[in-house]
Design an enzyme around this catalytic site. Sequence first.
Site, PDB file in Angstrom:
ATOM      1  N   ASP A 127     -11.846 -40.330  14.924  1.00  0.00           N
ATOM      2  CA  ASP A 127     -11.319 -40.245  13.556  1.00  0.00           C
ATOM      3  C   ASP A 127     -10.797 -41.597  13.068  1.00  0.00           C
ATOM      4  O   ASP A 127     -10.026 -41.653  12.096  1.00  0.00           O
ATOM      5  CB  ASP A 127     -10.184 -39.214  13.492  1.00  0.00           C
ATOM      6  CG  ASP A 127     -10.696 -37.815  13.177  1.00  0.00           C
ATOM      7  OD1 ASP A 127     -11.925 -37.651  13.050  1.00  0.00           O
ATOM      8  OD2 ASP A 127      -9.877 -36.887  13.068  1.00  0.00           O
ATOM      9  N   ASP A 186      -6.739 -36.702  25.932  1.00  0.00           N
ATOM     10  CA  ASP A 186      -6.361 -37.649  24.886  1.00  0.00           C
ATOM     11  C   ASP A 186      -6.845 -39.045  25.262  1.00  0.00           C
ATOM     12  O   ASP A 186      -7.207 -39.311  26.422  1.00  0.00           O
ATOM     13  CB  ASP A 186      -4.843 -37.642  24.684  1.00  0.00           C
ATOM     14  CG  ASP A 186      -4.376 -36.450  23.863  1.00  0.00           C
ATOM     15  OD1 ASP A 186      -5.241 -35.738  23.310  1.00  0.00           O
ATOM     16  OD2 ASP A 186      -3.160 -36.218  23.786  1.00  0.00           O
ATOM     17  N   ASP A 188      -5.616 -41.845  25.986  1.00  0.00           N
ATOM     18  CA  ASP A 188      -5.004 -42.673  27.035  1.00  0.00           C
ATOM     19  C   ASP A 188      -5.028 -41.982  28.397  1.00  0.00           C
ATOM     20  O   ASP A 188      -4.403 -42.470  29.345  1.00  0.00           O
ATOM     21  CB  ASP A 188      -3.557 -43.020  26.664  1.00  0.00           C
ATOM     22  CG  ASP A 188      -2.701 -41.782  26.451  1.00  0.00           C
ATOM     23  OD1 ASP A 188      -3.172 -40.863  25.773  1.00  0.00           O
ATOM     24  OD2 ASP A 188      -1.561 -41.740  26.950  1.00  0.00           O
ATOM     25  N   ASP A 280      -1.941 -27.308  20.083  1.00  0.00           N
ATOM     26  CA  ASP A 280      -2.171 -26.902  21.469  1.00  0.00           C
ATOM     27  C   ASP A 280      -1.327 -25.688  21.849  1.00  0.00           C
ATOM     28  O   ASP A 280      -1.811 -24.722  22.446  1.00  0.00           O
ATOM     29  CB  ASP A 280      -1.901 -28.073  22.425  1.00  0.00           C
ATOM     30  CG  ASP A 280      -0.648 -28.852  22.051  1.00  0.00           C
ATOM     31  OD1 ASP A 280       0.186 -28.330  21.266  1.00  0.00           O
ATOM     32  OD2 ASP A 280      -0.495 -29.985  22.527  1.00  0.00           O
TER      33      ASP A 280
END
Length: 525
Positions: A127, A186, A188, A280
């Site tokens: 994104d 994610d 990282d 989530d």
Amino acid sequence: MAVVPETMRDDMTWQMGLVWEQVKSPVIIPALRLAVFLCLVMSVMLLVEKVYMAVVIVLFKLLGKRPDKRYKWEPIKDDVELGNSAYPMVLVQIPMYNEKEVYQLSIGAACGLSWPSDRIIIQVLDDSTDPVIKDLVEMECQKWASKGINIRYEIRDNRNGYKAGALKQGMKHSYVKQCDYVAIFDADFQPEPDFLWRTVPFLVHNPELALIQARWKFVNADECLMTRMQEMSLDYHFTVEQEVGSSTYAFFGFNGTAGVWRITALNEAGGWKDRTTVEDMDLAVRASLKGWKFLFLGDIKVKNELPSTLKAYRYQQHRWSCGPANLFRKMAVEIAKNKKVSLLKKVHVIYNFFFVRKIVAHIVTFVFYCVVIPATVLVPEVHIPKWGSVYIPSIITILNAVGTPRSLHLLVFWILFENVMSLHRTKATFIGLLEAGRVNEWVVTEKLGDALKAKSATAKTAKKPGFRIGERLHLLELVTGAYLFFCGCYDMTFGNNRYFLYLFLQALAFFVVGFGYVGTFVPYS
């Protein structure tokens, strides 16, 4: 300049004192006594919750109730006739947004997952709004595709729904229909190569399981004192809260990453929704209400990065505090009316999971320890029993500290820092409950990766590495620090309960955070 005569100043002081005495008895004292009572009730609620979780953990450790004892696990066996078709199809989603510093780590780790190459699809959901970063991410995907990895680079023409919107859009692609499970990381997060071998078999052999959640391992925990404080809080969350939820009610909040979902369960629950900033947790609650079970695997750890700047951490904590409160507001009635789960589980989700841990814990920490206790110094007629002001917080603190034994010597710093952050969390909690202005504010947590080293090296060569004063000063923390300092001075001068020792330390902590001297400082060029 006009000088106020001394007699007039004395008269003003006398009038202010008279007004204070007239207001104190009928208004201040009853209100403060009510506040003390409510705070003591919330403290007991929190204490009972902490003790309950500690007892559950001890019992399960003593009884040896490991995940592989409670659920069937065995490696997926090769089949000569079926070949790789014996293995389920796995989709790996990596949502990202302008992740210049870490995109290579996450994509590389996902592409390094050990699984039959024709039974896995890596999906990078980018994104990014920075065209340079988009090009870098796309080139990284092309690099891995040239090595034979089945990787798809997907973009949208908008950021509607933020992360939830990206994940939802990613599930709509035609090639996803052939997938059985979806692993989410994610930008990282760096899973070990054997991540899927250790998690997917639980889903294959236990059709009642919808989610496998792994633990987080922090690669930059030692970067600064603030990251050590975060490590202490999050280690407790994983080693106690997630483990207890998994062991007792097969329910806990999905952490949004480092987990594997059964796609049929995800779809049955209604898929991803962007109505709160905790998409989530929203998905996890809805799946649980459908009767699905979750399993937490604390032995599987996925490396990731903690926010090391105060700005990034404040944004993250706002999202993590506001979102659950807002979700509680939206789903409390729905949970209560649900007929697919037991009454005990509904009570656990509404009371233990949401009300005590996500609302009471934040409010009582700030209101009691940073507002009410200092106020009793100014109003000595209101007394707080020692069990409420000393014993309960001491027990709660000790129970919280068990998650990270290596940081026990930092316990005092952790208490002071958590009390400071409780101001921000309490504000966010009320925003979520009341659905106020910033209720759906989503700011991606900044990851520094190796950028800090590069910027620090650049700063050393620059004559004046500047900083933006507006981003360093935090007015609410400074005002609270001044209030605590005043109460400490008053207690030291006129009081006899010796709260001033705590008040001065807590005021100092608020001042340090208020002036921005916490976390990693990344200078601006």
